[in-house]
Write a protein that holds these residues in place. Structure first.
Motif, PDB file in Angstrom:
ATOM      1  N   LYS A  69      -4.335  -8.826  -2.224  1.00  0.00           N
ATOM      2  CA  LYS A  69      -5.394  -9.584  -1.553  1.00  0.00           C
ATOM      3  C   LYS A  69      -6.544  -9.894  -2.508  1.00  0.00           C
ATOM      4  O   LYS A  69      -7.090 -10.999  -2.517  1.00  0.00           O
ATOM      5  CB  LYS A  69      -5.913  -8.821  -0.326  1.00  0.00           C
ATOM      6  CG  LYS A  69      -6.853  -9.642   0.552  1.00  0.00           C
ATOM      7  CD  LYS A  69      -7.272  -8.891   1.794  1.00  0.00           C
ATOM      8  CE  LYS A  69      -6.218  -8.896   2.855  1.00  0.00           C
ATOM      9  NZ  LYS A  69      -6.216 -10.136   3.659  1.00  0.00           N
ATOM     10  N   VAL A 105      -5.076  -5.006  -5.967  1.00  0.00           N
ATOM     11  CA  VAL A 105      -4.144  -5.255  -4.871  1.00  0.00           C
ATOM     12  C   VAL A 105      -3.984  -6.756  -4.689  1.00  0.00           C
ATOM     13  O   VAL A 105      -4.798  -7.564  -5.140  1.00  0.00           O
ATOM     14  CB  VAL A 105      -4.615  -4.587  -3.547  1.00  0.00           C
ATOM     15  CG1 VAL A 105      -4.689  -3.079  -3.702  1.00  0.00           C
ATOM     16  CG2 VAL A 105      -5.945  -5.146  -3.069  1.00  0.00           C
ATOM     17  N   ASN A 114      -8.773  -4.544  -0.186  1.00  0.00           N
ATOM     18  CA  ASN A 114      -7.712  -4.989   0.724  1.00  0.00           C
ATOM     19  C   ASN A 114      -8.237  -5.619   2.013  1.00  0.00           C
ATOM     20  O   ASN A 114      -7.558  -5.631   3.026  1.00  0.00           O
ATOM     21  CB  ASN A 114      -6.796  -3.809   1.070  1.00  0.00           C
ATOM     22  CG  ASN A 114      -7.563  -2.641   1.689  1.00  0.00           C
ATOM     23  OD1 ASN A 114      -8.737  -2.771   1.999  1.00  0.00           O
ATOM     24  ND2 ASN A 114      -6.893  -1.521   1.864  1.00  0.00           N
ATOM     25  N   PHE A 135       0.823  -1.213   0.000  1.00  0.00           N
ATOM     26  CA  PHE A 135       0.000   0.000   0.000  1.00  0.00           C
ATOM     27  C   PHE A 135       0.859   1.265   0.000  1.00  0.00           C
ATOM     28  O   PHE A 135       0.496   2.280  -0.592  1.00  0.00           O
ATOM     29  CB  PHE A 135      -0.947  -0.007   1.201  1.00  0.00           C
ATOM     30  CG  PHE A 135      -1.750  -1.276   1.302  1.00  0.00           C
ATOM     31  CD1 PHE A 135      -2.711  -1.581   0.349  1.00  0.00           C
ATOM     32  CD2 PHE A 135      -1.531  -2.185   2.326  1.00  0.00           C
ATOM     33  CE1 PHE A 135      -3.448  -2.754   0.421  1.00  0.00           C
ATOM     34  CE2 PHE A 135      -2.258  -3.366   2.408  1.00  0.00           C
ATOM     35  CZ  PHE A 135      -3.219  -3.647   1.448  1.00  0.00           C
TER      36      PHE A 135
END
Length: 478
Positions: free
Chosen positions: A313, A311, A461, A182
């Protein structure tokens, strides 16, 4: 300065417990006398991760804000989606919001508190948004802000602040936020995990970490409310207040001191994740939503999942979803955005396939091409503009649906915002609750394209590796 990873078990075993029932009595007493209307500005729709029974408005017109002030509930949300804005766009939006809040507050003769709900992994237009709000409100009213509260703790997503360092939980480890993916965000990147140093970095040194106020876990867990209140009473010149927290009890204890300081005349701006809104809004706990609560009309149509986030995840959850027999997959090659005619043809193909399969009772997962579109380091603004074009195209898939899906799931904050406001044309939604911890569900308003549909806002996320597949299979069960 690099901060080491820490073991979740080791950290949490060393934090003293407190009398939760006593704290509950104390916070309820303070909230009963807190007469401010709480306005939460959400830079994407995931800020309602902890609440239920609360209104979300998708525009910031004076009319909408006035409606929010007139509601019985002490809190309402305004979805700004500003994480998808340029700096100029977010400045303009927050000037309008600040002015309209002041006007609505005067009309309704109400005091107010503004919470700028940002990402728990510290991405977004900070400090721009809170500075613009501060300047606008101060210019339009006689209010002067003494300080800014920074509180990115978000338990449901595994985000904790300990010894002033913000951590992201990965399995059994706590990783300093500045060392996660991040922090490498192309638009909103940062290097510091110590929140004071992060705020100093983001403000280009305007505020110094060593002069900020720090609310420690030690003072919270020793229930030294008077000391914390005195810390808050001494804050001035819009200096920053860094709040440590590893559980909701810490936020409750801080809020007790905060309300007392506000009653003594202090004014604060807030940059927080979703935990503070639940506590200061007096939102009760509720169990996770069931399929029966979300699927009311007994449709034979399939559901729709749209995956926009990139992202790590999300990618893991998407790979897990691919193992499900309950879903048909449609890839949307968004890299064709550089070739307008081909891009239009590709969008038409995706829309036609999606409509056909939903009508046939199949659950459809539309996903954007997994590789990021990279134009190079010096073209971030161009990339942002292209990403808006891509988002508009993804949104139009919902806009052009000819059949009502059984449910809609959007994966990713900006994706879910655009689909909610533009695709579903929601003006006001009610937060029904959460389908998994940190994964909220809207019930759309009567004005929307599909009134009363369950719209799952699945942050990019948040969630375990299997959560997306399990949610889809739960909602798809006949």
């Amino acid at each position: 300065m690099q901060t080491n990873n820490r073991s979740v078990e080791e950290v949490f075993n060393n934090i003293p417990s407190v009398d939760t029932s006593l704290v509950q009595q104390m916070i309820e007493k303070e909230l009963q006398r807190f007469d401010h209307k709480i306005i939460v500005l959400d830079d994407d729709p995931t800020g309602v991760q902890t609440v239920h029974g609360v209104s979300v408005y998708t525009d910031w017109s004076l009319e909408s804000i006035d409606r929010g002030f007139k509601e019985d509930h002490p809190m309402f949300f305004i979805l700004t989606n500003s994480r998808g804005f340029t700096a100029a766009e977010t400045t303009k939006a927050h000037q309008e919001i600040g002015a309209n809040i002041v006007e609505a507050a005067m009309r309704n003769n109400r005091k107010f508190t503004i919470i700028s709900r940002g990402d728990s992994t510290l991405r977004g237009h900070y400090p721009l948004e809170t500075e613009v709000l501060k300047d606008t409100v101060e210019a339009k009213s006689d209010m002067q802000f003494d300080g800014e509260i920074i509180l990115p703790f978000f338990k449901e997503g595994g985000r904790f602040t300990i010894d002033n360092v913000h951590y992201v939980q990965y399995g059994t480890e706590l990783v300093p936020a500045g060392e996660t993916e991040f922090a490498k965000d192309r638009t909103f990147g940062y290097s510091r995990s110590h929140l004071g140093e992060w705020a100093e970095e983001k403000s280009n040194g305007q505020y110094s970490a060593k002069h900020m106020t720090y609310i420690s876990l030690e003072s919270l867990r020793s229930m030294n409310i008077d000391m914390i209140e005195n810390q808050l009473l001494s804050v001035e010149n819009f200096n920053k207040v860094i709040v440590n927290a590893v559980d909701y009890i810490d936020v409750q204890l801080f809020t007790i001191a905060l309300i007392r300081a506000i009653h003594k005349g202090k004014h604060f701006m807030f940059r927080s994740a979703a935990a503070l809104t639940k506590v200061i809004g007096g939102i009760s706990d509720r169990s996770l939503l069931t399929r029966a609560e979300m699927m009311s009309d007994g449709t034979d149509h399939g559901g729709l999942v749209i995956i926009g986030s990139h992202v790590q995840k999300t990618t893991e959850q998407f790979e897990e979803l691919k193992k499900s027999n309950a879903v048909e997959f449609v890839e949307f090659n968004v890299h064709l955005v550089l070739e307008p005619d081909q891009f239009e043809n590709e969008l038409n193909r995706v829309v036609e396939t999606t409509n056909k399969w939903i009508l046939e009772g199949k659950n459809v997962a539309v996903y954007t091409k997994r590789e990021r579109l990279d134009l190079g380091e010096d073209r971030k603004e161009d990339e942002l503009k292209l990403s808006v074009q891509i988002s508009d195209a993804v949104t139009s898939i919902v806009k052009r649906l000819e059949v009502r899906p059984a449910y809609i799931i959007a994966k990713g904050g900006i994706t879910s915002s655009d689909i909610g406001t533009n695709g579903l044309e929601v003006k006001r939604a009610t937060v029904a609750g959460q389908i998994r911890p940190g994964i909220p569900v809207w019930t759309t308003g009567n004005e929307s394209k599909f009134p009363g549909i369950s719209y799952v806002i699945f942050p990019g996320n948040v969630g375990t590796k299997t959560d997306l597949r399990e949610v889809v299979e739960m909602l798809s069960a006949k």
